[in-house]
Design a protein around this motif. Sequence first.
Motif, PDB file in Angstrom:
ATOM      1  N   VAL A 168      11.320  10.312   9.822  1.00  0.00           N
ATOM      2  CA  VAL A 168      11.585   9.213   8.896  1.00  0.00           C
ATOM      3  C   VAL A 168      10.278   8.485   8.646  1.00  0.00           C
ATOM      4  O   VAL A 168       9.537   8.187   9.586  1.00  0.00           O
ATOM      5  N   ARG A 169       9.990   8.214   7.396  1.00  0.00           N
ATOM      6  CA  ARG A 169       8.728   7.558   7.066  1.00  0.00           C
ATOM      7  C   ARG A 169       8.954   6.529   5.969  1.00  0.00           C
ATOM      8  O   ARG A 169       9.622   6.800   4.973  1.00  0.00           O
ATOM      9  N   GLY A 170       8.384   5.347   6.131  1.00  0.00           N
ATOM     10  CA  GLY A 170       8.480   4.328   5.100  1.00  0.00           C
ATOM     11  C   GLY A 170       7.179   3.572   4.967  1.00  0.00           C
ATOM     12  O   GLY A 170       6.550   3.217   5.965  1.00  0.00           O
ATOM     13  N   THR A 171       6.733   3.329   3.740  1.00  0.00           N
ATOM     14  CA  THR A 171       5.511   2.566   3.513  1.00  0.00           C
ATOM     15  C   THR A 171       5.712   1.594   2.365  1.00  0.00           C
ATOM     16  O   THR A 171       6.524   1.803   1.469  1.00  0.00           O
ATOM     17  N   SER A 172       4.950   0.524   2.403  1.00  0.00           N
ATOM     18  CA  SER A 172       4.914  -0.441   1.313  1.00  0.00           C
ATOM     19  C   SER A 172       3.455  -0.768   1.044  1.00  0.00           C
ATOM     20  O   SER A 172       2.698  -1.093   1.960  1.00  0.00           O
ATOM     21  N   VAL A 173       3.050  -0.624  -0.212  1.00  0.00           N
ATOM     22  CA  VAL A 173       1.665  -0.860  -0.592  1.00  0.00           C
ATOM     23  C   VAL A 173       1.616  -1.946  -1.659  1.00  0.00           C
ATOM     24  O   VAL A 173       2.325  -1.885  -2.659  1.00  0.00           O
ATOM     25  N   SER A 174       0.779  -2.959  -1.430  1.00  0.00           N
ATOM     26  CA  SER A 174       0.562  -4.018  -2.400  1.00  0.00           C
ATOM     27  C   SER A 174      -0.905  -4.002  -2.804  1.00  0.00           C
ATOM     28  O   SER A 174      -1.782  -4.134  -1.954  1.00  0.00           O
ATOM     29  N   SER A 175      -1.170  -3.778  -4.108  1.00  0.00           N
ATOM     30  CA  SER A 175      -2.543  -3.669  -4.571  1.00  0.00           C
ATOM     31  C   SER A 175      -2.642  -4.180  -6.005  1.00  0.00           C
ATOM     32  O   SER A 175      -1.933  -3.709  -6.894  1.00  0.00           O
ATOM     33  N   ASP A 176      -3.498  -5.180  -6.216  1.00  0.00           N
ATOM     34  CA  ASP A 176      -3.734  -5.732  -7.553  1.00  0.00           C
ATOM     35  C   ASP A 176      -2.441  -6.150  -8.241  1.00  0.00           C
ATOM     36  O   ASP A 176      -2.245  -5.936  -9.438  1.00  0.00           O
ATOM     37  N   GLY A 177      -1.520  -6.722  -7.471  1.00  0.00           N
ATOM     38  CA  GLY A 177      -0.273  -7.211  -8.049  1.00  0.00           C
ATOM     39  C   GLY A 177       0.814  -6.170  -8.176  1.00  0.00           C
ATOM     40  O   GLY A 177       1.943  -6.501  -8.545  1.00  0.00           O
TER      41      GLY A 177
END
Length: 286
Positions: free
Chosen positions: A69-78
Amino acid sequence: MTKNVFIIAAISGFIATAVAAQTTTFNNEDASADAVEDLEEQIEEDRERDIGRFGNEGREIGSYGSLAVRGTSVSSDGDNTTDVGLGLRYGTFDGINGLDITASLAYGEVDGEKTKDTLLAGLDYRRDLTATFFAYGKLEAAYDNLADSEGEFTQDIFAGAGLGYRIYNTADTQWSVQAGPGYRAAKRVTSMEGDPRETEDISEAAASVSSNVFRSLTETTYVTNDTDVIYSETATTVTNELALNVAMTDTLSLRTSYTTNFNSESDDDLSDAVNTLGVSVIYNFN
């Protein structure tokens, strides 16, 4: 800002491309975020494969399984990107009959809008007839809830049965082939105009041919090459996966794979096939 929300069962990977090789954080501030997104797209459907699951050769009596199981959240330049991937495999063997169930789910969003929503599932049954011959039945299903181009499939299901033969079956080398008739039921997008999108139903006879090769290199390292071909009047699909597997502990293994997917309906020749390079760490449970 880039952050990992959670990583369960320690699955990770990489993909090397010409663009990545020429781009660094020194000349492109978004290079790391772009690399993460490429990584997620390439490894989310990379599923674990166990030794000797083709035609029951080399299997131990009992059950086995693995979960990633893999989960990611990326926040970049809005921009906010969320990706979740799930891979499951479970099987049993009683000495004559073997059953395997697999499933792979991928879901993603960018700023609240879905970017991927797919499910792959399979069921494989095998019964040993002699030391070299076996019978099998298989069911494969693929769903893409975001198929948005004419000719893409929102649903593709194949059911088939046939016979298999073990060409080699030693402690270090195993090679088996299987083939038989089947049936294909699919839904193909014909138009995206209107709501819901327009699709056409495909129901036709089909056939499948598969090959499985296993070669032990050391007590903890082995190479596999799996090839699957499904033919029908609508299209011929070919999947080939070459992988190097290394057992690190009784429950953790490292897998490096190179997968090629070809569809005659969308690809003119093998040079147009989709190639995926991935590295995964898999948790195995018994």
